[in-house]
Design a protein around this motif. Structure first.
Motif, short mmCIF file in Angstrom:
data_model
loop_
_atom_site.label_atom_id
_atom_site.label_comp_id
_atom_site.label_asym_id
_atom_site.label_seq_id
_atom_site.Cartn_x
_atom_site.Cartn_y
_atom_site.Cartn_z
N PHE A 175 39.23 40.65 30.03
CA PHE A 175 39.08 42.01 30.53
C PHE A 175 39.60 42.98 29.46
CE2 PHE A 175 37.95 41.37 34.97
CZ PHE A 175 38.30 40.05 35.16
N ASP A 176 38.74 43.86 28.96
CA ASP A 176 39.15 44.80 27.92
C ASP A 176 39.32 46.19 28.55
OD1 ASP A 176 39.68 46.13 25.65
OD2 ASP A 176 37.72 45.80 24.69
N LEU A 226 40.93 46.78 40.60
CA LEU A 226 42.11 45.92 40.50
C LEU A 226 42.15 44.92 41.64
CD1 LEU A 226 44.93 48.35 39.32
CD2 LEU A 226 43.67 46.65 37.99
N ASP A 227 41.78 45.36 42.85
CA ASP A 227 41.76 44.44 43.99
C ASP A 227 40.81 43.27 43.72
OD1 ASP A 227 43.60 45.86 45.34
OD2 ASP A 227 42.19 46.90 46.68
N THR A 228 39.64 43.60 43.15
CA THR A 228 38.69 42.55 42.82
C THR A 228 39.30 41.57 41.82
OG1 THR A 228 36.97 44.21 43.03
CG2 THR A 228 36.34 42.14 42.01
N MET A 229 40.01 42.12 40.83
CA MET A 229 40.61 41.25 39.81
C MET A 229 41.72 40.39 40.41
SD MET A 229 40.58 43.99 36.71
CE MET A 229 41.67 43.05 35.66
N VAL A 270 43.91 39.81 30.20
CA VAL A 270 43.62 41.17 30.61
C VAL A 270 44.36 42.15 29.71
CG1 VAL A 270 43.64 42.79 32.53
CG2 VAL A 270 43.46 40.34 32.98
N VAL A 271 43.60 43.00 29.02
CA VAL A 271 44.21 44.10 28.29
C VAL A 271 44.24 45.28 29.24
CG1 VAL A 271 43.94 45.74 26.41
CG2 VAL A 271 43.40 43.33 26.05
N THR A 272 45.43 45.78 29.57
CA THR A 272 45.48 46.89 30.53
C THR A 272 46.79 47.65 30.42
OG1 THR A 272 45.21 47.46 32.86
CG2 THR A 272 46.45 45.47 32.40
N GLY A 329 51.50 47.68 37.31
CA GLY A 329 51.60 47.15 38.67
C GLY A 329 50.82 45.85 38.79
N PHE A 330 49.64 45.85 38.17
CA PHE A 330 48.79 44.66 38.16
C PHE A 330 49.51 43.51 37.44
CE2 PHE A 330 45.62 42.10 35.89
CZ PHE A 330 44.86 41.62 36.96
N ALA A 331 50.12 43.86 36.30
CA ALA A 331 50.81 42.85 35.52
C ALA A 331 51.93 42.20 36.33
CB ALA A 331 51.38 43.46 34.24
#
Lengths: 252, 369
Positions: free
Chosen positions: A170-171, A186-189, A201-203, A207-209
């Motif tokens: 994911f870029d 993000l929910d999908t991921m 994942v580059v992000t 929060g996701f991390a």
């Protein structure tokens, strides 16, 4: 977030890899192992080489020194190997890059039909199943230009998944989105992570991390500065540059 | 109205103020928005009235459609003398193609529409079946027009002329130059140096030389370059030149289209594992062609009109026929009528092409349906 089920066999192995753009040294001595099912988040200031790094993994960018081994195959100029690796490694881009002249469904079935040789009927069933998983089966016959940014990015995720990849890259998947659409992507991921997919994942979504990552990498000026599990990475960063970066993105 | 108050979030959708929309609104905004504008409108309408009356009188009401000579025309009425066209319509359409064989041209002409329909309208019912016909149409057309097989008498090329000649050169040139142009455009982008250099040289040479020069080469010199024993007719040589000439232009138009495609499209295709030909067929060309439609049709229209240049190497295209008609002492001095007629033919054909391209652009537009 401790997950004990991860196997220890690396699916991606990068050994002392270097890359230059002309005479500019963008990636310096990168070594990285990614195990089956592992979720890695890469962050860092812009221009730090994080996008370039994951683009090297499916050879959208060509490295000049060192080795990259994906699924036991070394990345070289050999086209047959390359196409095999690319059909195993899915990628989601910042700007979606859906094919505007094809319907959502055709976007999803094109590569399975022509690269994997799936019959059209099966490819369509698979595509509908995955579009249902990203929660937009009703948009299947529309064109990308008729969808919102968040919907387009979810289609892009479904399109990659249709190739049934072993690894997803994911870029910056949410950087081009309006704030209210970031969550749906993000929910999908997160759901995808729960299925055990290997993800890089580059992000900037910390929060996701915290929620999903097994390991967080901080890059600056083409180097991996620090790699740690999210708990230690956010609460107890070791390197001064990591501390500075975290203070800049977390305190505002 | 303005005194009414609404709770936040419950403001209704109101119609726009009267006089800003509809026919009345348009007329008021565009024709009578101010005093000077109103005067201009009235003046223009008056001028247009006299102009249109004059044109209709000359073209139709005072025109003579049949007579034996210009002098007879003038005795009947003082409008256009279309007799020069109607008396020689056979020549304008078929050139000197033998009169008893002209049905062959008529059949080919109507079959052409059937052959093109499935190519031009992708949603046509029974398209797959009709495409077979499109495939065999070139052979059919060749056999019918040229003859020499199946008891059809062979007709020499030097008898071809008129609109039929325009269509033969124009349509063949258009149909053949598109695929060649696509290949040249792809070749020019190729990573293989030899392929790229060859394509660049071909394109630059063809674009850098006036078409007339190429036609003279076709008519006089080309046979020197051919292996001994081969002998293409002059018509085939001319068609080849037209095809190459417009293929070079098409190639550049399509290259522009290819370069307008965002880099991300290729990256996405690469990331999915598509190989070069799959990428070209499914991603690059459909998008590049769509972008290039106006430029491609522009080139086609140019080629179609340029077919009139064959008159300089002695082929009797409509302008050649026109010249021949005017040389006849009976019709001397009717150049306006003759050239208007020829112009009308070209205008209608080119308008059809340009309308079709607009329709196609609209159809392929997937942005906001």
């Amino acid at each position: 977030m401790v997950n004990n089920k991860k196997s220890s066999k690396p699916v991606i192995e990068i050994k002392e890899m270097h890359k230059w753009f002309g005479s500019f040294h963008v990636l310096k001595n990168i070594s990285l192992k990614v195990n089956q099912g592992e979720r890695i988040v890469i962050c860092g200031p812009s221009g730090s080489g994080k996008s370039t790094l994951i683009r090297c993994i499916n050879r959208l960018e060509v490295h000049q020194k060192g080795d990259i081994i994906v699924n036991d195959t070394e990345l070289t100029g050999d086209l047959k190997n390359l196409e095999a690796i690319r059909s195993d490694v899915g990628m989601v881009f910042q700007s979606f890059n859906l094919f505007p002249h094809l319907s959502v469904l055709e976007n999803c079935t094109l590569a399975p039909i022509w690269v994997k040789g799936l019959p059209k009927k099966e490819a369509t069933e698979l595509a509908m199943e995955l579009l249902t998983r990203v929660k937009i089966p009703e948009q299947a016959l529309k064109f990308p230009g008729q969808l919102s940014g968040g919907q387009q990015q979810r289609v892009a995720i479904a399109r990659s998944l249709c190739m049934q990849p072993k690894i997803m890259l994911f870029d910056e998947p949410t950087s081009a989105l309006d704030p209210e659409m970031i969550k749906e992507v993000l929910d999908t991921m997160i759901e995808l992570a729960e299925t055990g997919m290997t993800m890089l994942v580059v992000t900037h979504e910390m929060g996701f991390a915290k929620k999903v990552a097994d390991s967080v990498i901080f890059m600056d000026e083409g180097e991996i500065i620090e790699q740690n599990d999210p708990n230690n990475f956010f609460n107890n960063p070791k390197n001064d540059r990591t501390k500075l970066f975290l203070s800049q993105i977390l305190n505002h | 109205m303005s005194l009414e108050t609404y709770k936040p979030g419950s403001y209704p959708n109101l119609p726009p103020p009267i006089g800003t929309v509809g026919v009345y609104g348009w007329v008021r905004n565009n024709l009578f928005s101010s005093l000077s504008n109103s005067l201009l409108t009235i003046l223009s309408v008056t001028l247009l009235y006299y102009l249109i009356v004059g044109i209709v009188d000359w073209f139709l009401l005072d025109a003579v459609f049949d007579a034996n000579s210009k002098i007879e025309c003038r005795k009947i009425d003082d409008g256009a003398c279309w007799a020069v066209v109607s008396r020689r319509i056979g020549q304008f359409v078929y050139g000197f193609y033998p009169e008893v064989e002209r049905w062959r041209i008529d059949i080919t002409f109507f079959a052409m529409f059937i052959a093109f329909a499935p190519l031009l309208y992708p949603d046509l019912p029974k398209r797959k079946f009709l495409l077979w016909f499109s495939g065999i149409f070139p052979i059919l057309a060749y056999l019918l027009i040229n003859g020499g097989y199946f008891g059809l008498s062979k007709i020499e090329y030097n008898l071809f002329g008129g609109f039929m000649l325009t269509l033969i050169i124009g349509v063949t040139g258009i149909v053949c130059s598109l695929p060649i142009g696509i290949l040249l455009a792809l070749g020019r982008q190729s990573k293989l140096t030899v392929v790229r250099t060859l394509c660049v040289c071909f394109i630059e040479f063809m674009r850098g030389v006036p078409l007339i020069t190429l036609l003279f080469v076709a008519s006089s010199m080309l046979n020197y370059f051919m292996p001994p024993g081969t002998n293409f007719s002059i018509l085939v040589r001319v068609i080849i030149m037209f095809t190459f000439f417009s293929a070079a232009y098409i190639a550049e138009v399509i290259r522009g289209g290819i370069q307008a495609i965002p880099k991300g499209q290729y990256e996405a295709a690469d990331a999915l594992g598509l190989n070069y030909w799959q990428k070209t067929r499914f991603i690059t060309l459909p998008q590049a062609m769509k972008i290039s439609i106006p430029g491609i049709v522009n080139t086609f229209i140019g080629l179609y009109k340029d077919t009139t240049l064959v008159v300089v190497i002695g082929l009797l295209d409509p302008l050649g026929i026109a010249r021949a008609s005017l040389a006849d002492t009976k019709w001397n001095g009717l150049s306006i009528e003759v050239y208007i007629f020829v112009a009308l033919f070209f205008f209608v054909s080119c308008l059809a092409m340009s309308r079709y391209s607009l329709w196609l652009e609209n159809k392929l537009n997937t942005d906001h349906k």
